[in-house]
Scaffold this motif. Sequence first.
Motif, PDB file in Angstrom:
ATOM      1  N   GLU A 155       0.806  -1.215   0.000  1.00 45.77           N
ATOM      2  CA  GLU A 155       0.000   0.000   0.000  1.00 45.77           C
ATOM      3  C   GLU A 155       0.843   1.272   0.000  1.00 45.77           C
ATOM      4  OE1 GLU A 155      -2.897  -0.171   3.104  1.00 45.77           O
ATOM      5  OE2 GLU A 155      -3.819  -2.020   2.355  1.00 45.77           O
ATOM      6  N   GLY A 156       2.143   1.130  -0.178  1.00 44.23           N
ATOM      7  CA  GLY A 156       3.011   2.300  -0.267  1.00 44.23           C
ATOM      8  C   GLY A 156       3.129   3.085   1.018  1.00 44.23           C
ATOM      9  N   LEU A 157       3.099   2.388   2.165  1.00 44.80           N
ATOM     10  CA  LEU A 157       3.200   3.051   3.471  1.00 44.80           C
ATOM     11  C   LEU A 157       4.609   2.834   4.018  1.00 44.80           C
ATOM     12  CD1 LEU A 157      -0.221   1.862   4.931  1.00 44.80           C
ATOM     13  CD2 LEU A 157       0.301   4.095   3.935  1.00 44.80           C
ATOM     14  N   ALA A 158       5.408   3.875   4.013  1.00 49.53           N
ATOM     15  CA  ALA A 158       6.800   3.771   4.464  1.00 49.53           C
ATOM     16  C   ALA A 158       6.853   3.575   5.979  1.00 49.53           C
ATOM     17  CB  ALA A 158       7.577   5.021   4.074  1.00 49.53           C
ATOM     18  N   LEU A 159       7.573   2.540   6.413  1.00 45.62           N
ATOM     19  CA  LEU A 159       7.782   2.294   7.838  1.00 45.62           C
ATOM     20  C   LEU A 159       9.170   2.804   8.202  1.00 45.62           C
ATOM     21  CD1 LEU A 159       6.359  -1.351   8.155  1.00 45.62           C
ATOM     22  CD2 LEU A 159       5.202   0.815   8.631  1.00 45.62           C
ATOM     23  N   LEU A 160       9.214   4.000   8.776  1.00 44.58           N
ATOM     24  CA  LEU A 160      10.496   4.631   9.070  1.00 44.58           C
ATOM     25  C   LEU A 160      10.842   4.577  10.551  1.00 44.58           C
ATOM     26  CD1 LEU A 160      10.186   7.796   6.784  1.00 44.58           C
ATOM     27  CD2 LEU A 160      11.148   5.549   6.232  1.00 44.58           C
ATOM     28  N   ASP A 161       9.887   4.950  11.396  1.00 43.45           N
ATOM     29  CA  ASP A 161      10.175   5.008  12.821  1.00 43.45           C
ATOM     30  C   ASP A 161       9.159   4.189  13.603  1.00 43.45           C
ATOM     31  OD1 ASP A 161       7.886   6.598  12.779  1.00 43.45           O
ATOM     32  OD2 ASP A 161       9.022   8.467  12.841  1.00 43.45           O
ATOM     33  N   MET A 162       9.271   4.248  14.930  1.00 38.65           N
ATOM     34  CA  MET A 162       8.414   3.433  15.779  1.00 38.65           C
ATOM     35  C   MET A 162       6.952   3.846  15.662  1.00 38.65           C
ATOM     36  SD  MET A 162       9.344   0.892  17.834  1.00 38.65           S
ATOM     37  CE  MET A 162      10.793   1.220  18.823  1.00 38.65           C
ATOM     38  N   ALA A 163       6.693   5.135  15.486  1.00 35.87           N
ATOM     39  CA  ALA A 163       5.316   5.601  15.339  1.00 35.87           C
ATOM     40  C   ALA A 163       4.666   5.001  14.097  1.00 35.87           C
ATOM     41  CB  ALA A 163       5.277   7.129  15.274  1.00 35.87           C
ATOM     42  N   ALA A 193       0.369  -8.052  21.865  1.00 36.63           N
ATOM     43  CA  ALA A 193       1.661  -8.496  22.397  1.00 36.63           C
ATOM     44  C   ALA A 193       2.812  -7.757  21.728  1.00 36.63           C
ATOM     45  CB  ALA A 193       1.814 -10.006  22.200  1.00 36.63           C
ATOM     46  N   ILE A 194       2.706  -7.539  20.420  1.00 38.63           N
ATOM     47  CA  ILE A 194       3.759  -6.797  19.707  1.00 38.63           C
ATOM     48  C   ILE A 194       3.809  -5.360  20.200  1.00 38.63           C
ATOM     49  CG2 ILE A 194       4.553  -6.005  17.451  1.00 38.63           C
ATOM     50  CD1 ILE A 194       3.114  -8.429  16.232  1.00 38.63           C
ATOM     51  N   GLN A 195       2.653  -4.755  20.413  1.00 42.49           N
ATOM     52  CA  GLN A 195       2.615  -3.376  20.906  1.00 42.49           C
ATOM     53  C   GLN A 195       3.250  -3.273  22.293  1.00 42.49           C
ATOM     54  OE1 GLN A 195       2.019  -1.001  18.988  1.00 42.49           O
ATOM     55  NE2 GLN A 195      -0.022  -0.929  18.071  1.00 42.49           N
ATOM     56  N   ARG A 196       2.998  -4.263  23.146  1.00 39.28           N
ATOM     57  CA  ARG A 196       3.614  -4.245  24.484  1.00 39.28           C
ATOM     58  C   ARG A 196       5.133  -4.387  24.397  1.00 39.28           C
ATOM     59  NH1 ARG A 196      -0.901  -7.467  25.563  1.00 39.28           N
ATOM     60  NH2 ARG A 196       0.340  -9.370  25.445  1.00 39.28           N
ATOM     61  N   ALA A 197       5.584  -5.259  23.485  1.00 39.92           N
ATOM     62  CA  ALA A 197       7.035  -5.430  23.306  1.00 39.92           C
ATOM     63  C   ALA A 197       7.671  -4.138  22.789  1.00 39.92           C
ATOM     64  CB  ALA A 197       7.302  -6.583  22.339  1.00 39.92           C
ATOM     65  N   LEU A 198       6.966  -3.430  21.913  1.00 40.62           N
ATOM     66  CA  LEU A 198       7.469  -2.143  21.427  1.00 40.62           C
ATOM     67  C   LEU A 198       7.559  -1.128  22.558  1.00 40.62           C
ATOM     68  CD1 LEU A 198       5.576  -1.797  18.021  1.00 40.62           C
ATOM     69  CD2 LEU A 198       8.007  -2.212  18.345  1.00 40.62           C
ATOM     70  N   LEU A 199       6.602  -1.185  23.487  1.00 41.52           N
ATOM     71  CA  LEU A 199       6.630  -0.263  24.621  1.00 41.52           C
ATOM     72  C   LEU A 199       7.858  -0.515  25.490  1.00 41.52           C
ATOM     73  CD1 LEU A 199       5.261   1.950  26.273  1.00 41.52           C
ATOM     74  CD2 LEU A 199       3.944   0.166  27.440  1.00 41.52           C
ATOM     75  N   VAL A 200       8.171  -1.780  25.711  1.00 47.72           N
ATOM     76  CA  VAL A 200       9.377  -2.118  26.485  1.00 47.72           C
ATOM     77  C   VAL A 200      10.613  -1.575  25.788  1.00 47.72           C
ATOM     78  CG1 VAL A 200      10.820  -4.009  27.311  1.00 47.72           C
ATOM     79  CG2 VAL A 200       8.335  -4.160  27.520  1.00 47.72           C
ATOM     80  N   LEU A 201      10.652  -1.731  24.476  1.00 38.97           N
ATOM     81  CA  LEU A 201      11.788  -1.249  23.703  1.00 38.97           C
ATOM     82  C   LEU A 201      11.907   0.273  23.791  1.00 38.97           C
ATOM     83  CD1 LEU A 201      13.847  -2.793  21.962  1.00 38.97           C
ATOM     84  CD2 LEU A 201      12.519  -2.148  19.959  1.00 38.97           C
ATOM     85  N   GLU A 202      10.781   0.949  23.727  1.00 41.43           N
ATOM     86  CA  GLU A 202      10.787   2.405  23.835  1.00 41.43           C
ATOM     87  C   GLU A 202      11.286   2.846  25.207  1.00 41.43           C
ATOM     88  OE1 GLU A 202       6.906   3.782  22.927  1.00 41.43           O
ATOM     89  OE2 GLU A 202       6.993   3.185  20.827  1.00 41.43           O
ATOM     90  N   VAL A 207      13.848   3.768  20.833  1.00 38.29           N
ATOM     91  CA  VAL A 207      13.051   4.493  19.834  1.00 38.29           C
ATOM     92  C   VAL A 207      13.937   5.412  18.994  1.00 38.29           C
ATOM     93  CG1 VAL A 207      12.495   6.379  21.427  1.00 38.29           C
ATOM     94  CG2 VAL A 207      10.966   5.867  19.528  1.00 38.29           C
ATOM     95  N   LYS A 208      15.058   5.864  19.557  1.00 35.29           N
ATOM     96  CA  LYS A 208      15.954   6.763  18.825  1.00 35.29           C
ATOM     97  C   LYS A 208      16.699   6.048  17.700  1.00 35.29           C
ATOM     98  CE  LYS A 208      16.764   9.869  22.744  1.00 35.29           C
ATOM     99  NZ  LYS A 208      17.780  10.480  23.628  1.00 35.29           N
ATOM    100  N   PHE A 209      16.725   4.729  17.767  1.00 40.48           N
ATOM    101  CA  PHE A 209      17.450   3.968  16.756  1.00 40.48           C
ATOM    102  C   PHE A 209      16.708   3.944  15.419  1.00 40.48           C
ATOM    103  CE2 PHE A 209      18.490  -0.514  15.189  1.00 40.48           C
ATOM    104  CZ  PHE A 209      19.618  -0.101  14.512  1.00 40.48           C
ATOM    105  N   PHE A 210      15.390   4.128  15.457  1.00 43.54           N
ATOM    106  CA  PHE A 210      14.589   4.050  14.242  1.00 43.54           C
ATOM    107  C   PHE A 210      14.217   5.440  13.755  1.00 43.54           C
ATOM    108  CE2 PHE A 210      13.792   0.034  16.450  1.00 43.54           C
ATOM    109  CZ  PHE A 210      14.143  -0.857  15.457  1.00 43.54           C
ATOM    110  N   GLY A 211      14.523   5.729  12.504  1.00 44.83           N
ATOM    111  CA  GLY A 211      14.185   7.027  11.933  1.00 44.83           C
ATOM    112  C   GLY A 211      15.172   7.424  10.857  1.00 44.83           C
ATOM    113  N   SER A 242      20.860  -3.065  27.266  1.00 40.50           N
ATOM    114  CA  SER A 242      19.838  -3.655  26.395  1.00 40.50           C
ATOM    115  C   SER A 242      20.535  -4.634  25.464  1.00 40.50           C
ATOM    116  CB  SER A 242      19.113  -2.561  25.596  1.00 40.50           C
ATOM    117  OG  SER A 242      18.591  -1.568  26.435  1.00 40.50           O
ATOM    118  N   PRO A 243      20.960  -5.779  25.998  1.00 37.62           N
ATOM    119  CA  PRO A 243      21.790  -6.701  25.198  1.00 37.62           C
ATOM    120  C   PRO A 243      21.107  -7.184  23.928  1.00 37.62           C
ATOM    121  CG  PRO A 243      21.027  -7.751  27.234  1.00 37.62           C
ATOM    122  CD  PRO A 243      20.724  -6.299  27.358  1.00 37.62           C
ATOM    123  N   ARG A 244      19.790  -7.310  23.950  1.00 39.43           N
ATOM    124  CA  ARG A 244      19.096  -7.764  22.742  1.00 39.43           C
ATOM    125  C   ARG A 244      19.211  -6.717  21.635  1.00 39.43           C
ATOM    126  NH1 ARG A 244      15.374 -11.827  22.264  1.00 39.43           N
ATOM    127  NH2 ARG A 244      15.129 -11.905  24.522  1.00 39.43           N
TER     128      ARG A 244
END
Length: 526
Positions: A155-163, A193-202, A207-211, A242-244
């Motif tokens: 659908e042409g939706l660029a996934l750049l950052d966490m948002a 579950a994926i959203q919760r895992a993203l929250l832990v990562l944030e 979150v600064k790593f993506f963008g 954050s070893p992972r």
Amino acid sequence: MTGVLTEAGIFVGGGGEGHAQPQQLLLKYGNRHGLVAGATGTGKTVTLQVLAEAFSAAGVPVFMADVKGDLAGIAMPGTAAGKLHAAFAARAATIGYDLAYRDFPVTFWDLFGEQGHPVRTTVSDMGPLLLSRLLGLTEAQEGVLNIAFHVADSEGLALLDMADLRAMLVNVGERADELSLRYGNVAPQSVGAIQRALLVLENQGAVKFFGEPALDLADMMIPAPDGRGRVNVLAADRLMGSPRLYATFLLWLLSELFEQLPEVGDPEKPKFVFFFDEAHLLFDDAPKALVDKVEQVARLIRSKGVGVYFVTQNPADVPEDILGQLGNRVQHALRAFTARDQKDLKRAAENYRANPRFDTEDAIREVGTGEAVTSFLEAKGVPGMVERTLVRPPQSRLGPLTPEERRAILAASPFGLKYDKVIDRESAYEILTARAAAAAQDAAEAEEKAAQDKAATADAAREFRNARRYDGGGSDKTARTAPRRNSSARNDSLLETFGKSLVRQLGTKAGQQIVRGVLGTLFRAR
């Protein structure tokens, strides 16, 4: 030996007990990968710094993670004073090395943007496999993440950052019924579950790593003005919390190198050398698919001219299939306090070509700080005989930089203008948010129109009932009690008066229904 480079390769050291022949790593085999192992405090960091200096001096760019903050000293020359200098000078004299201190061209990087230029990549570039590893997802959750990536691409939706990723997951969850028929089950529980895992990562600051701007690997490979290879130092002291994330980032970097660099076969010297410190973090609890990916990259990236050197405490930390590809080895002391330690020590010794002058297992147990058991590839890629080697002293500072020194190096870096400022262009989050806002506005307008139509209908019905009541169309009681109105005070139109008169003339139920329909049309047209 006057410098870090010999005619054919890198001078690593020599002159250890039972051996006086200099040991060197041939540059033409520098892309055959390597291992630096040993217990804590046995000299792994010094060896890593020595190898990085030598590759840089040969014009080969280097990447290494600074997990304790002391590798940053490679940006400054060593100090010809103090106890450390005295120890280094004595070792240099033993192995016949002319120690001359100098600095090396360094660029500092940091995933958090605090101690170096920010390192970023886009969610799309990271891909669902590595992202699933980073998030610790189950197979079912990884499947949903793959669906989200596929839908975004189609659908042409660029996934750049966490948002962007969060918005895409919400969109996939809302369209679960539609997408499940096409791609398989999209369970709300998996999305959650994926959203919760993203929250832990944030919460860990990832979150600064993506963008954007995303890291251009070519910038790491630009030589210094004097022709030496750039030493790219990743500030990883905070990242180790954050070893992972640390392991996933380094694997992503390797994968990007593999995908972007052209095939070069066996060059005279490597195009890039990658030091993977604390390598066990990559393999701890890693799924087989990920280990297979590492093995594949390690096996194939050699033809791209990239050398990968794993730095870890124990060779057993590295899977056998990968360990077998590491041709250049520096083994510092291993401590054998437990039965498992003794088994690992024996296993490590079996990986070397034996030397008749000493027992390899005993040597690995007995070598002191700064000394190692080494084996480097010789002519035609044949593993060299194991030797006890005193590792040469580093030319740069052994230890951390001051905050002022680091700031000065960053200020002089050519990459600050390119990477220090975040760019936020339109992507999946903005597009999906705009779509949701437009849909909400359309729904609100439709609801408002429906309410207006309902109100207009009610008004028309009320007017009609009032007309019947006042003009005799109601019950006898209504007709008797209704007040007489002066015709000059009415606002009825000519057509309304005609309709009411017609009702009185027809007087039948059928006639009333006909006129009611006519009047309703007229009232709506007003």
